[in-house]
Design an enzyme around this catalytic site. Structure first.
Site, PDB file in Angstrom:
ATOM      1  N   SER A  93      42.099  30.880  41.969  1.00 15.05           N
ATOM      2  CA  SER A  93      41.986  32.124  41.911  1.00 15.05           C
ATOM      3  C   SER A  93      40.563  32.401  42.845  1.00 15.05           C
ATOM      4  CB  SER A  93      41.382  32.181  40.507  1.00 15.05           C
ATOM      5  OG  SER A  93      42.406  32.333  39.903  1.00 15.05           O
ATOM      6  N   ARG A 321      31.300  36.326  41.428  1.00 11.33           N
ATOM      7  CA  ARG A 321      30.768  36.248  40.705  1.00 11.33           C
ATOM      8  C   ARG A 321      29.132  35.815  41.141  1.00 11.33           C
ATOM      9  NH1 ARG A 321      32.487  30.958  36.340  1.00 11.33           N
ATOM     10  NH2 ARG A 321      30.038  32.405  35.315  1.00 11.33           N
ATOM     11  N   GLY A 338      39.043  28.137  41.729  1.00  9.40           N
ATOM     12  CA  GLY A 338      40.168  28.479  42.034  1.00  9.40           C
ATOM     13  C   GLY A 338      40.651  26.943  41.171  1.00  9.40           C
TER      14      GLY A 338
END
Length: 393
Positions: A93, A321, A338
Site C-alpha cells: 500500500s 498518514r 504496506g
C-alpha cells in the site's frame, strides 16, 4: 506509541503491514553507513524483527548523521546469505502514496479537480455523483472494497488463505475489480465516514488514464519515477516476478486441517492496481518520500491538503498518514506502510523530508502471534530512528 490500525473491512492491519511471519534462527546483522560508523541501536532494532519471527529485513535511514543501511535475517530460507540492502521488494500500500502524488500533480496542472465528481471523469461506472476525487484519495467514498472481505453475495477477490494461494497467478483487470465493488451496497453515504479500501485507488488509476490518455504506468514513470531517478521502482502490471536482486517471501496457510508453507515471491499483483502493486527499493522510497515531504513534487497548498486528516481515521490524509510522536521523537511525522502476502514495507519521514526511514520485511515459515509481537518491534525501531537520546547510539 505505534500500535495498529483497523481497516474499513474490520481486519486489524498492524500499521498497514499484515505479516503472517514465522520464527527462524537468529542471524547476524550487516550494516554500513556513509561515514563507516556503527549504529548499534539501529542494528538491534532490525534484529528485533528477526528475533520475533521475520525471515529477513533491510532498512535505510537518512538523518543528521548521514545515511545508514543494514539488513538482518536471511534472503532465502535454508541459506545463510542476508538480504541485500539494495534489494527489490513489493511495497504494497505504499503504492497509494505514489498514486495520490500523481493525482495531485494532475490537480496542480488543472487537469483534475480535487473536489470534482469522479463520475465526470468515469461516467461508464454510474458512480454516485457525490463521490469526489478527494474522497477516493482519503478513503471516504463509502464504496465497498473488492479485496479480502466476506459478503453473503460472494464475488470478492481473495486476499489470504488457500483461495488466494490457488488464484495467486490470476490476472485481474481494473474495470473488473471496480465492478465487483460496485455490485455491493455502499458502506455509508459519500463523505459521511471512513473505510480503507483498495477500490478507491483502482478508480484513481482509471481516472489518471482517462484524463491523460496514457497508461498509469507510463504516467507514473514520466511524472515521478524518471524525474527522481527511481530506477529501481516500477509498476509491474501482471508480471509475477521481481526483476532484480530480492529476498524471498513465504506464506503459511491452512489446507484441509494441515499447515503448509510456500514461497510466494512470485505472485500476480494485478489484484491491487495502483493500490498495492508497485515494486521498489529502500533507496528509491527514501528519495521519493523525502522529495514529496520537502515540497518538490506537489505545491505547498496541495501538500497541506495531503496532510489534512479525516476524523477517526488514525491520521489518514490523502495517501499519507500523519501522527504526533511527541517532542522527544521530533513531533509530527508522516508515513504510509504496506503489505503484500509475504512482503511488508515501511516508509517514514519528518515533515521537511530531512529524516527518513524506509524498510522491507519478508516473512518466514513458522507461526507467531503477530498482533502481539510486531507492534513492540516496530515501536523499538521507530524510537531508535526518530527519538531523542536514542539515534545517537
Amino acid at each position: 506509541m505505534i500500535t495498529s490500525e483497523k481497516s474499513g473491512r474490520g481486519r486489524i492491519r498492524l500499521v498497514g503491514v499484515v505479516l503472517a511471519a514465522a520464527m527462524v534462527g537468529v542471524c547476524g546483522v550487516a550494516n554500513a553507513d556513509g561515514g563507516g560508523r556503527d549504529r548499534p541501536g539501529l542494528r538491534e532494532a532490525i534484529q528485533a524483527f528477526v528475533d520475533v519471527g521475520v525471515a529477513g529485513m533491510q532498512m535505510r535511514v537518512h538523518d543528521e548523521r548521514g545515511e545508514w543501511v543494514g539488513s538482518a535475517g536471511v534472503r532465502k530460507l535454508g541459506q545463510a546469505a542476508r538480504p541485500s540492502t539494495d534489494g527489490l521488494f513489493r511495497i504494497g500500500s505504499n503504492t497509494k502514496t505514489f498514486t495520490a502524488t500523481l493525482v495531485l500533480r494532475l490537480v496542480a496542472e488543472g487537469a483534475v479537480g480535487l473536489d470534482a465528481s469522479v463520475a465526470e471523469y468515469l461516467p461508464e461506472f454510474g458512480l454516485d455523483r457525490r463521490i469526489t476525487v478527494r474522497m477516493l484519495l482519503g478513503h471516504t467514498s463509502g464504496l465497498y472494497d473488492y479485496t479480502g472481505d466476506t459478503h453473503p453475495a460472494g464475488g470478492v477477490v481473495p486476499s489470504r488463505g488457500k483461495e488466494w494461494v490457488d488464484n495467486r497467478f490470476h490476472t485481474y483487470r481494473p474495470e473488473e475489480l471496480v465492478r465487483i465493488a460496485l455490485a455491493k451496497p455502499m458502506k455509508f453515504e459519500p463523505g459521511a465516514g471512513w473505510s480503507y479500501g483498495n477500490v478507491n485507488y483502482t478508480l484513481a488509476r482509471l481516472l489518471i488514464e482517462k484524463v491523460t490518455r496514457h497508461s498509469y504506468a507510463d504516467e507514473m514513470r514520466r511524472r515521478i519515477l524518471w524525474p527522481l531517478g527511481l530506477w529501481g521502482t516500477e509498476v509491474p502490471g501482471a508480471r509475477t516476478g521481481i526483476p532484480g536482486p530480492h529476498a524471498h517471501a513465504y506464506y503459511r496457510y491452512e489446507d484441509a486441517g494441515q499447515w503448509k508453507t510456500i514461497d510466494v515471491t512470485r505472485q500476480n499483483p494485478s489484484m491491487v492496481p495502483a493500490a498495492g502493486d508497485m515494486i521498489s527499493t529502500t533507496r528509491d522510497l527514501h528519495t521519493f518520500f523525502s522529495a514529496l515531504n520537502s515540497g518538490k513534487l506537489v505545491p505547498a497548498a496541495l501538500l497541506a491538503e495531503m496532510r489534512r486528516t479525516h476524523p477517526n481515521t488514525l491520521g489518514f490524509g490523502l495517501g499519507v498518514r500523519v501522527q504526533d510522536a511527541g517532542p522527544d521523537c521530533g513531533g509530527t511525522f508522516l508515513f504510509h506502510n504496506g503489505s503484500n502476502v509475504g512482503y511488508g514495507a515501511l516508509m517514514y519521514s519528518t515533515p521537511d523530508g530531512k529524516k527518513t526511514m524506509t524498510a522491507s520485511i519478508t516473512t518466514g515459515d513458522a507461526p507467531i502471534d503477530i498482533e502481539k509481537v510486531f507492534p513492540a518491534a516496530l515501536d523499538k525501531l521507530f524510537k531508535a530512528v526518530f527519538c531523542r537520546g536514542q539515534t545517537t547510539r
